[in-house]
Write an enzyme that holds these catalytic residues in place. Structure first.
Site, short mmCIF file in Angstrom:
data_model
loop_
_atom_site.label_atom_id
_atom_site.label_comp_id
_atom_site.label_asym_id
_atom_site.label_seq_id
_atom_site.Cartn_x
_atom_site.Cartn_y
_atom_site.Cartn_z
N ASP A 1 0.83 -1.20 0.00
CA ASP A 1 0.00 0.00 0.00
C ASP A 1 0.87 1.25 0.00
OD1 ASP A 1 -2.65 1.22 2.18
OD2 ASP A 1 -2.35 1.35 0.02
N ASP B 1 -9.63 -1.07 3.39
CA ASP B 1 -9.13 -0.73 4.71
C ASP B 1 -9.98 -1.36 5.78
OD1 ASP B 1 -8.42 2.59 3.57
OD2 ASP B 1 -7.04 0.94 3.89
#
EC number: 3.4.23.-
Lengths: 462, 257
Positions: free
Chosen positions: A278, A380
């Protein structure tokens, strides 16, 4: 004129669901995680100002990636903030002024998702039983030696991450060559699978656990209604709260699938690797996600529906401002803008545009309210819930570990939002929270648990 | 053990804290954030003290009972010390951040240090109480008989009341501690540390007698009175509040008519 790609009604950056895992093929899909604070332009009611803002907002656009049925993608995760077009001082003040509220607006859904996952893990035995693994993690962890097990988990992680990278690149390529219908079809298929099949399985397991009988007609009716309303809410129009609730539920379902099918050590290594990915994908200049965003900016197009949870609404109650040149003329700047904004880059930055056209009178100025919202990618939610769920599943019945991971993730989210307010650019939402979560999981499980257990057995308090 | 025990003990231990949270903290986002950060600081202090205890236990590596108990007492004392150190660290952090908030955001009023003292104390307390009691609570839902080996049968109720005392004490300590730091009265910090050590030491007394609980509650009342006066209360304001004659009270206008 960029075509709307069938997104009628999805103006305002509504989140689309793109997450899917097919139980039959043991596939797992991933989607993007990102954190974005969306701001609507100031109510200056002038077209020029709006244009400038929309162009400026391109820099903060951010798109989710859709995941394909058979593939896994790691969506771009980043946090986007601010509108570059605004004067910096005002923006900073506004951002910080709304900062605490937005943090809480994200705390609540993240907490709810985790609560659903932890409650399911602790009560429904199905999700803690080992019933095979996904094809993305082919190496088993039932090996004799510790070294072999570790090696297998690392190999599993490598395979999964490489699948994610490949899928992301595939998506960038698809987007570059404008295969929008293909992508859109994926989204619909994935959300269908998630809303119907996984809900059916989940409901079945819950009913089994509590030994409640339900006949097939009732079951069919329930699942059909749930799924159909979900599809409508997520892909088209619906009340914001309902949409948020559906997004939380599908994130929880997806997290439960991950928790069930990822073997233990692989899960932890994958969590770590995903946060590193990420970070790299969002911040590096050649990262696939950054390229995706830049392509979208170049084309001045709205990004296709993504998997984002949006926390606030923009209500524009219409503003009638007297144009000195034309008495009696009414201007409702946000109504036409609603149409324009869907095709422009400004669209996704308004979490949702709900503008009841209110006519004003010449000379009357209505109040225009706006509420900026923050967006967080569903990936997330999913990975946070996977971390907490794994802590609950494997923590030997210990609630302290789960709570410690929960607090650590919330603090990580808080810090990420603080960085967002400071840096005002796309930021990944996973790394800080997952790092804190992992640190606290391992340390609480190995250090704090024996200490607290010993204290509790002697009834000592610190 | 029954659901009645579970719910009863849960509400005894966490009821007041929940009420405090709902009425004073849940309405303001900034306070919630400071509460969670306070809880995080307590968690980190616990981590550190567990680490030290674990190291000590592994290094001595002695399995006999008295040595283990000594190590545990050592662990408790170290933990109390580290908790108070982290309370001080949190005070420093809040001091720095409140200056930062004021400079960046002049329009909105930053929360006062007194409020932050209360919020931080409550954060510490909630986390401490939850960590002490949640495992016991979840066990109380399962099957079993309490005290079958001669242990006190009021284990759950004792634990619940002790947890409540700890939560409220942490709140009061937070208020008093921050006030001492603000006014540079360093002896206050020492007194808070000593009271904390005293309360923890009281739990070493056998739980058969309710003595440790009674003493802890006496300390709670005294600390509460101290915190009340430190945060600006007075006998007069208390009287006004109780008679609903203070200007903030909803009944003020009705009464004076």
């Amino acid at each position: 004129m960029p075509d709307r790609r069938g997104e009628a009604g999805t103006c305002g950056g509504r989140v689309m669901l793109t997450f899917m895992a097919s139980d039959s093929d043991e596939e797992v899909c991933d989607e993007r995680t990102s954190l974005m604070s969306a701001e609507s332009p100031m109510p200056r009611s002038c077209q020029e100002g709006r244009q400038g803002l929309e162009n400026g907002e391109g820099a903060t656009q951010w798109r989710g990636q859709e995941s394909e049925e058979d593939h896994e993608e790691d969506p771009d995760r980043h946090v986007c903030s601010g509108v570059p077009g605004r004067p910096p001082g005002l923006e900073e003040e506004l951002t910080l002024k709304y900062g605490a509220k937005h943090v809480i607006m994200l705390f609540v859904p993240v907490t709810l998702c985790m609560i659903v996952v932890v409650a399911t893990i602790k009560s429904v035995r199905f999700y803690t039983e080992k019933n095979g693994q996904l094809i993305y993690t082919p190496f088993t962890e039932d090996t004799s030696s510790v070294g072999q097990r570790f090696l297998n988990s690392v190999l599993n992680t490598l395979i999964m991450i490489s699948v994610i990278v490949i899928m992301t690149i595939f998506l960038v390529v698809l987007y570059k060559y404008r295969c929008y219908k293909f992508i859109h079809g994926w989204l619909i298929m994935s959300s269908l699978m998630l809303l119907f099949l996984f809900t059916y399985i989940y409901l079945g397991e819950v009913l089994k656990t509590y030994n409640v009988a339900m006949d097939y007609p009732t079951l069919f009716l329930t699942v059909w209604n749930f799924g159909a309303v979900g599809m409508v809410c997520i892909h088209w129009k619906g009340p914001l709260v309902l949409q948020q609730a559906y997004l939380i539920m599908i994130s929880a379902l997806m997290a439960l699938v991950f928790i069930k099918y990822l073997p233990e050590w692989s899960a932890w290594v994958i969590l770590g690797a995903i946060s590193v990915y990420d970070l790299v994908a969002v911040l590096c200049p050649k990262g696939p996600l950054r390229m995706l965003v830049e392509t979208a900016q170049e084309r001045n197009e709205p990004i296709f529906p993504a998997l984002i949870y949006s926390s606030a609404m923009v209500w524009t109650v219409g503003m009638a401002k007297l144009d000195p040149s034309s008495q009696g003329a009414l201007q409702l700047p946000y109504d036409p803008e609603m149409e324009d904004s869907c095709d422009s880059l400004g669209e996704p930055s308004y979490p949702e545009v709900f503008a009841p056209p209110l006519p004003g009178y010449p000379g009357e100025e209505l109040e225009e309210e706006e509420e900026r919202g923050v967006k967080l990618g569903l990936g997330d939610f999913i990975f946070y819930s996977v971390l907490v769920g794994k802590a609950a599943a494997t923590g030997s019945g210990d609630w302290n570990t789960t709570l410690a991971c929960f607090v650590a993730i919330l603090i990580g989210l808080c810090l990420t939002l603080l960085l967002l307010a400071v840096f005002k650019k796309a930021l990944p939402a996973l790394p800080i929270s997952i790092t804190f979560g992992l640190i606290f999981y391992f340390s609480t499980d190995n250090l704090v648990r024996p200490f607290m257990d010993t204290l509790a057995s002697h009834q000592l308090y610190i | 053990m029954t659901a009645a025990v579970f719910f009863g003990c849960a509400f005894v231990a966490f009821g007041p804290a929940l009420a405090l949270y709902i009425f004073t903290i849940a309405t303001e986002p900034l306070r919630i954030i400071f509460l969670i950060i306070g809880a995080f600081f307590w968690l980190v202090s616990l981590l550190l003290s567990s680490f030290i205890w674990f190291m000590a236990a592994t290094l001595t590596d002695n399995k006999d009972e008295p040595r283990q108990r000594d190590l545990l007492i050592f662990g408790v004392l170290i933990s109390v010390l580290i908790q108070e150190m982290f309370r001080f660290a949190y005070y420093k952090l809040l001091k720095k951040s409140s200056e930062g908030l004021k400079s960046i955001n002049p329009g909105e009023k930053a929360p006062s240090m007194r409020l932050l003292a209360y919020v931080s104390g409550l954060g510490f307390g909630i986390m401490s109480g939850v960590f002490s009691f949640v495992n016991t609570l979840s066990d109380s839902l399962g099957p079993g008989t309490v005290g079958i080996h001669g242990d006190p049968p009021q284990f759950f109720l004792n634990s619940a009341f002790m947890t409540l005392v700890i939560i409220l004490l942490h709140t009061f300590w937070g208020i008093v501690f921050f006030d001492g730091c603000e006014k540079k009265k360093w002896y206050t910090l020492l007194v808070v540390l000593l009271i904390h050590l005293l309360v923890s030491a009281l739990t070493f007394i056998s739980p058969y007698s309710g003595l440790n609980l009674v003493l802890a509650y006496i300390i709670l009342v005294l600390t509460g009175i101290w915190a009340f006066f430190v945060s600006g209360g007075s006998c007069r304001s208390l009287k006004l509040c109780l008679l609903c004659q203070d200007k903030d009270s909803l009944l003020f206008n009705q009464r004076s008519r």
